[in-house]
Scaffold this active site. Structure first.
Site, PDB file in Angstrom:
ATOM      1  N   THR A  29      42.099  35.062  40.246  1.00  0.00           N
ATOM      2  CA  THR A  29      42.425  35.703  39.225  1.00  0.00           C
ATOM      3  C   THR A  29      41.259  36.516  38.489  1.00  0.00           C
ATOM      4  OG1 THR A  29      43.701  35.647  36.893  1.00  0.00           O
ATOM      5  CG2 THR A  29      42.486  33.837  37.691  1.00  0.00           C
ATOM      6  N   ASN A  30      41.459  36.898  37.258  1.00  0.00           N
ATOM      7  CA  ASN A  30      40.092  37.649  36.568  1.00  0.00           C
ATOM      8  C   ASN A  30      40.045  37.057  35.151  1.00  0.00           C
ATOM      9  OD1 ASN A  30      41.564  39.737  35.107  1.00  0.00           O
ATOM     10  ND2 ASN A  30      42.135  40.474  37.257  1.00  0.00           N
ATOM     11  N   LEU A  31      39.153  37.829  34.431  1.00  0.00           N
ATOM     12  CA  LEU A  31      38.844  37.305  33.148  1.00  0.00           C
ATOM     13  C   LEU A  31      39.671  37.966  31.972  1.00  0.00           C
ATOM     14  CD1 LEU A  31      34.929  36.442  32.852  1.00  0.00           C
ATOM     15  CD2 LEU A  31      37.166  34.799  32.647  1.00  0.00           C
ATOM     16  N   ALA A  96      44.843  43.922  34.216  1.00  0.00           N
ATOM     17  CA  ALA A  96      43.582  44.161  35.105  1.00  0.00           C
ATOM     18  C   ALA A  96      44.313  43.362  36.548  1.00  0.00           C
ATOM     19  CB  ALA A  96      42.489  43.001  34.599  1.00  0.00           C
TER      20      ALA A  96
END
Ligand code: C5P
Length: 228
Positions: A29-31, A96
């Site tokens: 995943t991402n932030l 995102a």
């Protein structure tokens, strides 16, 4: 008194990160916190729009009056957007989205012992590209200009140069650039709007303030379209 500039408009928004499974308990995943997308959804609703929010995993409450659909992966987000895009006046892609997904996520938890696919080296992950949701929808814009597509970009450098190039590459009328890449999870942001005339900077402010300004800018632009 705030005029309801988006009354009668349907707006579809993506927000948050995506989560690409490796196995049933692990993933990539991402932030992204989802704060900007949720602020845009709230601002659009306050402006009178009928808002659908397609969200990756976040810890945020659903803005009042917004219809929220939860997804995990980019492919699920693409499918949900496809199911809800008909009849939308505006599509705002704030999510995102992961650029790649794992080709063959394991159906069972990958073991680090017992000769599982893990072992000391870790699993051998293969990746394939995810669909570009925004570019896919932008490519289907009708001659009447539906839906009006808005993208976001988080570039760490040369935003002014990359921003206008990205707007053209995605084939969209409006792109919102985040200044710097420290915006993830923060409550404040500074953004730059890129359109066919050039760029406009919206100075540092809370994300909700910027979201309201953005909705007002979108409203001005679509009101020039006689069919909207
Ligand atoms: O190409 P890049 O990921 O920088 O573009 C960012 C913009 O495109 C954002 O609006 C994002 O929501 C959208 N996007 C998308 N699907 C992808 C990748 C990006 O909708 N697979």
């Amino acid at each position: 008194f705030q005029p309801k500039v988006m009354a009668g408009k349907r707006i579809l928004i993506t927000a948050g990160p995506t989560f690409e499974a490796i196995d049933p308990v692990r993933g990539i995943t991402n932030l992204s916190s989802g704060k900007m997308g949720y602020a845009v959804a709230r601002a659009a609703r306050e402006a009178g729009a009928d808002v659908t929010l397609i969200s990756g995993p976040t810890a945020l409450p659903t803005p009042h009056g917004v219809a929220r659909i939860d997804v995990q992966s980019a492919q699920q987000m693409m499918d949900a957007v496809n199911r809800h895009i008909d009849g939308q006046h505006v599509f705002i892609a704030v999510a995102a989205v992961a650029d790649w997904r794992v080709v063959n996520p394991s159906t069972q938890k990958v073991k680090k012992t017992e000769g599982g696919a893990g072992g000391a080296k870790g699993p051998d992950l293969q990746f394939e590209q995810n669909p570009d949701i925004l570019a896919t929808i932008a490519a289907r814009t009708t001659l009447a200009g539906y839906p009006y597509c808005v993208g976001f970009a988080a570039e760490s450098e040369n935003l002014l140069e990359y921003g206008s190039a990205k707007r053209e590459r995605k084939g969209i009328p409006l792109l919102v650039g985040n200044i710097g890449h420290h915006t993830f999870g923060q409550d404040d942001n500074t953004i730059v709007l890129f359109d066919e005339h050039g760029h406009t900077i919206l100075p540092q402010a809370p994300k909700l303030t910027l979201a309201r300004q953005l909705i007002s800018e979108i409203s001005k632009r679509i009101s020039k379209h006689s069919l909207f």
